[in-house]
Design a protein around this motif. Structure first.
Motif, PDB file in Angstrom:
ATOM      1  N   ASP A 135       0.817  -1.213   0.000  1.00 65.25           N
ATOM      2  CA  ASP A 135       0.000   0.000   0.000  1.00 65.25           C
ATOM      3  C   ASP A 135       0.850   1.263   0.000  1.00 65.25           C
ATOM      4  N   SER A 136       2.121   1.148  -0.360  1.00 69.93           N
ATOM      5  CA  SER A 136       2.981   2.336  -0.387  1.00 69.93           C
ATOM      6  C   SER A 136       2.495   3.317  -1.435  1.00 69.93           C
ATOM      7  N   PRO A 137       2.326   4.579  -1.071  1.00 71.45           N
ATOM      8  CA  PRO A 137       1.873   5.567  -2.066  1.00 71.45           C
ATOM      9  C   PRO A 137       2.977   5.848  -3.081  1.00 71.45           C
ATOM     10  N   ILE A 138       2.606   5.822  -4.360  1.00 76.14           N
ATOM     11  CA  ILE A 138       3.561   6.077  -5.437  1.00 76.14           C
ATOM     12  C   ILE A 138       3.272   7.456  -6.009  1.00 76.14           C
ATOM     13  N   ASP A 139       4.267   8.335  -5.935  1.00 76.38           N
ATOM     14  CA  ASP A 139       4.159   9.694  -6.462  1.00 76.38           C
ATOM     15  C   ASP A 139       5.101   9.846  -7.638  1.00 76.38           C
ATOM     16  N   ILE A 140       4.590  10.324  -8.750  1.00 76.14           N
ATOM     17  CA  ILE A 140       5.409  10.621  -9.930  1.00 76.14           C
ATOM     18  C   ILE A 140       5.107  12.051 -10.349  1.00 76.14           C
ATOM     19  N   ARG A 141       6.157  12.823 -10.527  1.00 77.85           N
ATOM     20  CA  ARG A 141       5.994  14.230 -10.908  1.00 77.85           C
ATOM     21  C   ARG A 141       6.767  14.488 -12.193  1.00 77.85           C
ATOM     22  N   ILE A 142       6.126  15.215 -13.088  1.00 80.01           N
ATOM     23  CA  ILE A 142       6.772  15.665 -14.320  1.00 80.01           C
ATOM     24  C   ILE A 142       6.799  17.183 -14.285  1.00 80.01           C
ATOM     25  N   ASP A 143       7.995  17.741 -14.260  1.00 79.87           N
ATOM     26  CA  ASP A 143       8.164  19.190 -14.140  1.00 79.87           C
ATOM     27  C   ASP A 143       8.753  19.738 -15.432  1.00 79.87           C
ATOM     28  N   ILE A 144       8.037  20.690 -16.036  1.00 80.06           N
ATOM     29  CA  ILE A 144       8.441  21.293 -17.309  1.00 80.06           C
ATOM     30  C   ILE A 144       9.057  22.662 -17.028  1.00 80.06           C
ATOM     31  N   ARG A 311      -0.004   8.186  -8.288  1.00 79.71           N
ATOM     32  CA  ARG A 311      -0.461   9.573  -8.388  1.00 79.71           C
ATOM     33  C   ARG A 311       0.545  10.316  -9.260  1.00 79.71           C
ATOM     34  N   ILE A 312       0.060  10.866 -10.373  1.00 74.51           N
ATOM     35  CA  ILE A 312       0.930  11.538 -11.335  1.00 74.51           C
ATOM     36  C   ILE A 312       0.515  13.000 -11.430  1.00 74.51           C
ATOM     37  N   VAL A 313       1.467  13.885 -11.213  1.00 78.92           N
ATOM     38  CA  VAL A 313       1.230  15.333 -11.239  1.00 78.92           C
ATOM     39  C   VAL A 313       2.151  15.958 -12.279  1.00 78.92           C
ATOM     40  N   VAL A 314       1.608  16.847 -13.110  1.00 83.05           N
ATOM     41  CA  VAL A 314       2.380  17.564 -14.121  1.00 83.05           C
ATOM     42  C   VAL A 314       2.438  19.033 -13.714  1.00 83.05           C
ATOM     43  N   GLY A 315       3.649  19.572 -13.614  1.00 85.18           N
ATOM     44  CA  GLY A 315       3.843  20.983 -13.272  1.00 85.18           C
ATOM     45  C   GLY A 315       4.613  21.701 -14.363  1.00 85.18           C
ATOM     46  N   GLN A 316       4.463  23.016 -14.396  1.00 84.80           N
ATOM     47  CA  GLN A 316       5.157  23.811 -15.414  1.00 84.80           C
ATOM     48  C   GLN A 316       5.545  25.158 -14.830  1.00 84.80           C
ATOM     49  N   VAL A 317       6.760  25.599 -15.137  1.00 81.25           N
ATOM     50  CA  VAL A 317       7.244  26.916 -14.740  1.00 81.25           C
ATOM     51  C   VAL A 317       7.533  27.715 -16.009  1.00 81.25           C
ATOM     52  N   LEU A 326       8.322  34.654 -12.955  1.00 87.96           N
ATOM     53  CA  LEU A 326       8.248  33.204 -12.971  1.00 87.96           C
ATOM     54  C   LEU A 326       6.949  32.741 -12.319  1.00 87.96           C
ATOM     55  N   THR A 327       6.230  31.889 -13.009  1.00 85.84           N
ATOM     56  CA  THR A 327       4.940  31.389 -12.521  1.00 85.84           C
ATOM     57  C   THR A 327       4.937  29.869 -12.609  1.00 85.84           C
ATOM     58  N   ARG A 328       4.360  29.222 -11.592  1.00 88.24           N
ATOM     59  CA  ARG A 328       4.256  27.759 -11.583  1.00 88.24           C
ATOM     60  C   ARG A 328       2.792  27.356 -11.475  1.00 88.24           C
ATOM     61  N   SER A 329       2.409  26.352 -12.267  1.00 91.38           N
ATOM     62  CA  SER A 329       1.062  25.794 -12.187  1.00 91.38           C
ATOM     63  C   SER A 329       1.155  24.280 -12.268  1.00 91.38           C
ATOM     64  N   GLU A 330       0.110  23.595 -11.776  1.00 91.54           N
ATOM     65  CA  GLU A 330       0.127  22.132 -11.708  1.00 91.54           C
ATOM     66  C   GLU A 330      -1.224  21.552 -12.100  1.00 91.54           C
ATOM     67  N   LEU A 331      -1.196  20.320 -12.591  1.00 90.26           N
ATOM     68  CA  LEU A 331      -2.390  19.546 -12.878  1.00 90.26           C
ATOM     69  C   LEU A 331      -2.163  18.117 -12.408  1.00 90.26           C
ATOM     70  N   GLU A 332      -3.166  17.543 -11.759  1.00 93.95           N
ATOM     71  CA  GLU A 332      -3.071  16.142 -11.359  1.00 93.95           C
ATOM     72  C   GLU A 332      -3.848  15.286 -12.343  1.00 93.95           C
ATOM     73  N   CYS A 333      -3.235  14.217 -12.807  1.00 86.16           N
ATOM     74  CA  CYS A 333      -3.869  13.330 -13.775  1.00 86.16           C
ATOM     75  C   CYS A 333      -4.900  12.447 -13.075  1.00 86.16           C
ATOM     76  N   SER A 334      -6.002  12.194 -13.750  1.00 86.87           N
ATOM     77  CA  SER A 334      -7.066  11.369 -13.183  1.00 86.87           C
ATOM     78  C   SER A 334      -7.547  10.384 -14.236  1.00 86.87           C
ATOM     79  N   ALA A 335      -8.151   9.298 -13.773  1.00 85.75           N
ATOM     80  CA  ALA A 335      -8.616   8.238 -14.672  1.00 85.75           C
ATOM     81  C   ALA A 335     -10.036   8.526 -15.129  1.00 85.75           C
ATOM     82  N   PHE A 336     -10.372   8.017 -16.304  1.00 85.44           N
ATOM     83  CA  PHE A 336     -11.732   8.131 -16.821  1.00 85.44           C
ATOM     84  C   PHE A 336     -12.564   6.987 -16.261  1.00 85.44           C
ATOM     85  N   ASP A 337     -13.765   7.310 -15.792  1.00 89.05           N
ATOM     86  CA  ASP A 337     -14.644   6.306 -15.178  1.00 89.05           C
ATOM     87  C   ASP A 337     -15.716   5.908 -16.187  1.00 89.05           C
ATOM     88  N   TYR A 338     -15.595   4.719 -16.748  1.00 87.35           N
ATOM     89  CA  TYR A 338     -16.553   4.251 -17.749  1.00 87.35           C
ATOM     90  C   TYR A 338     -17.910   3.932 -17.145  1.00 87.35           C
TER      91      TYR A 338
END
Length: 683
Positions: A135-144, A311-317, A326-338
């Motif tokens: 149950d370890s939380p997995i965090d992945i971040r992509i920083d642009i 949990r995957i988060v995309v950030g951009q500076v 300099l400005t930073r913003s973020e979006l968290e990716c979410s799954a589509f629920d069929y």
């Protein structure tokens, strides 16, 4: 070898030191220990050449000679075809080969997916082997970093020790994850994907087993070289404070820390991996956007996100405004629920002959979703849309008319049953692939029946929307005609009043011996009589009342689409007919059906031909109803006048209807292929 022979000649001449020497002529192949050692260490060195050149009596000198030959940077001599039965492939320029393979990547998101893939594989392997808790939380971040053209991928997964790190960057074509059921790696090339778009790749990693030391393994790869330096060890603190690139990234908030922790990994973790793509080519970097990358991740890793595997988060500076702040913003990716899609859901599982499992989750829905058409997934990662998979379409009975329909959505998870090719847009041809495709063919008939049922249920609703559009347009046409008609009646009434006033004036002149000589006074009397004539006043009041009470929802008649097919072969079908202030449009008539255009999915759409057809039909009934309302005698108007009025109504209606239909089409995008008169998608 010539020098050795000269030395041998000089030694023979000296009688004081007789010594056994190697024959100057070629000798048979000699199996000395030194030669055997060389054969094991460097197979490409010619043993026969060594046997002819090494003096057997000087072992140390011979060993040094062997060392020089075995470590020579010169390419190995071509193998003699007469002495070998097989040959090893020789790669003269590995850098060019690596860069050529990397050029098969066509988009920046696809390149970044390789490194996110590696992080997810690392997490799953660590969970399976007990390095990380299940149950370890997995965090992945992509920083642009839009300022410096850098992209960072960070995770808090298991990390890598030095041997695993070297295996990652050196083991091309030999992925240790290929035979693991819970990972996705296949070819061992993903680490070099950066070569397509960036000059350098920086890797910093700390394995969970060494996290207490707080030391990291760091390595830098250069696109211009195939050589990989040995990883260096660096402490976390030295990396954060002393490394210019990483320190700058933290200073500008490209990389962020939680609670000011001394960690480069997400979630303040003490272990994980950081990958940095530096000096990205401008032409590649311009396609990197936070929102588009987030959508790409959601589509590609949909299966994993739906299982809450990470949990995957995309950030951009970036710099913003005139001040270039300099400005930073973020979006968290979410799954589509069929499960939120209305319609019929199909969940099936199949077991292949080798014990692998195939999972099918498909929804046939009335809510068209072109971006969620059925796709093949492997390990939670998207491979291809079903209708784009050539091998699958070759065996499909219904082909793209079923699998490309935007109302057929879902996932097909192949697990270990199938393996993708290098470009990950097709599956390797195996017996399992044949079994999987045949299993899906058994579902096609059921899916087709459900799709046709959904289409029939939504057809009437779709046509009702068109009915509302036609009613609004017909009401607009009525207002235009009323204004034109009432204006023409005003003119006719004014002309009638003026003629009456003129007759009255002449009568006065005849009866009055002294008629009024002031012509201005006479004209004013006529104008006043016309202006305040009871006929004109009545018409104006009626015009005002009509404009005040006429609403958009009050056309001369209602409009309904109906099935009016006739079973009598001799009967002439009607395109439309009026009954009790209701205009019925026959959707079964051939003229209506032939004007329903189709898109590439086979779905009916309202196009210019159908718009013109509807305008003609409605305009004819509108003119008849309008003339009846105002008690106009068409026979007294003349053929030319009646025709001009009809053409004007058709043009006005079409001009009003076209933008309304276009706006409705833009909103809904398409009308599902209708099941009118039993003509469903399977016909």
């Amino acid at each position: 070898m010539l020098a050795s022979r000269e030395l041998a000649s000089r030694r023979v001449a000296g009688p004081e030191r007789p010594q056994r020497l190697l024959e100057t002529k070629p000798t048979p192949f000699l199996f000395s220990p030194v030669l055997v050692m060389v054969a094991m260490a460097r197979p490409s060195v010619s043993l026969r050449a060594l046997a002819q050149s090494l003096p057997l009596g000087t072992t140390q000198r011979g060993v040094r000679r062997v060392a020089r030959l075995s470590t020579s940077a010169a390419p190995p001599a071509p193998q003699d075809p007469s002495d070998a039965e097989s040959f090893a492939v020789q790669i003269r320029n590995p850098t060019a080969l690596l860069n050529a393979i990397a050029s098969t990547y066509k988009s920046m998101p696809r390149i970044l997916m390789e490194y996110v893939d590696n992080a997810l594989d690392s997490a799953e392997e660590a969970r399976q082997t007990g390095i990380l808790a299940p149950d370890s939380p997995i965090d992945i971040r992509i920083d642009i970093d839009a300022v410096e053209r850098r992209i960072w991928i960070r995770d808090n997964c298991a990390g890598m020790d030095e041997s695993n790190l070297m295996q990652l960057v050196l083991g091309i074509g030999d992925s240790r994850k290929r035979d693991l059921e819970y990972t996705n790696g296949q070819f061992g090339f993903g680490a070099h994907a950066f070569r397509a778009a960036a000059e350098h790749l920086h890797v910093y990693t700390c394995p969970a087993s060494e996290s207490s030391n707080k030391d990291m393994h760091a390595v830098v790869l250069d696109r211009r070289s195939s050589h990989v330096p040995r990883p260096r060890r660096i402490s976390m603190e030295d990396l954060l404070k002393g490394d210019e690139i990483v320190g700058d990234a933290f200073a500008r908030s490209v990389l962020t820390r939680e609670m000011e922790s001394v960690s480069i990994f997400p979630g303040a973790s003490s272990h994980g991996t950081v990958v940095g793509l530096l000096d990205v080519d401008p032409v590649w970097f311009e396609s990197v956007r936070m929102t588009s990358l987030c959508r790409e991740i959601e589509n590609h890793f949909e299966g994993l996100l739906s299982d809450n595997a990470a949990r995957i988060v995309v950030g951009q500076v970036y710099r913003r405004g005139k001040a270039r702040k300099l400005t930073r913003s973020e979006l968290e990716c979410s799954a589509f629920d069929y499960s939120n899609l209305p319609g019929t859901r199909m969940n099936e599982s199949f077991h292949t002959p080798d014990g692998s499992t195939l999972r099918v989750d498909i929804v046939v829905t009335s809510e068209v979703r072109p971006d969620k058409r059925v796709r093949f997934f492997k390990g939670g990662r998207a491979i291809s849309e079903a209708f784009r998979l050539a091998s699958f379409m070759d065996v499909s009975t219904n082909g793209s008319r079923l699998w490309e329909h935007p109302g057929v959505c879902g996932r097909i998870e192949v697990g270990r049953a199938l393996s993708p090719v290098l470009t990950r847009d097709e599956f390797v041809r195996t017996s399992n692939r044949k079994f999987v495709y045949e299993a899906l063919m058994d579902l096609e008939d059921t899916l087709l029946r459900e799709l046709n049922e959904v289409i029939r249920m939504t057809t009437e609703d779709t046509l009702s929307e068109l009915e509302n559009t036609l009613l609004d347009t017909a009401a607009d046409l009525l207002r235009m005609d009323e204004e034109t008609f009432l204006s023409s009646e005003d003119l006719a009434a004014a002309e009638e009043a003026a003629a009456t006033a003129e007759r009255d004036r002449k009568q006065v002149e005849e009866n009055d011996s002294e008629p009024e000589s002031d012509t201005n006074t006479s004209e004013r009397v006529i104008r006043d009589e016309v202006e305040y004539s009871p006929i004109v006043r009545e018409k104006r009041e009626r015009t005002h009342e009509a404009r005040k009470t006429r609403r958009k929802s009050d056309p001369l008649f209602e409009i309904r689409f109906v099935h009016a097919a006739t079973s009598d072969p001799d009967a002439v079908p009607q395109r439309s007919f009026m009954a009790d202030k209701m205009l019925y449009m026959n959707v079964d008539h051939e003229d209506f059906r032939s004007r329903l255009e189709k898109d590439r999915n086979g779905n009916h759409v309202i196009g210019p031909r159908l718009t013109a057809y509807l305008s003609n039909e409605i305009a004819v009934h509108h003119r008849l109803a309008f003339d009846a309302l105002h008690k106009l005698d068409r026979t007294s108007m003349g053929m030319s006048d009646s025709y001009e009025r009809l053409v004007a109504s058709i043009n006005n209606l079409e001009n009003k209807l076209t933008p309304s239909v276009s706006a409705s089409a833009a909103k809904k995008r398409r009308i599902p292929a209708s099941g009118l008169a039993g003509n469903d998608i399977s016909d």
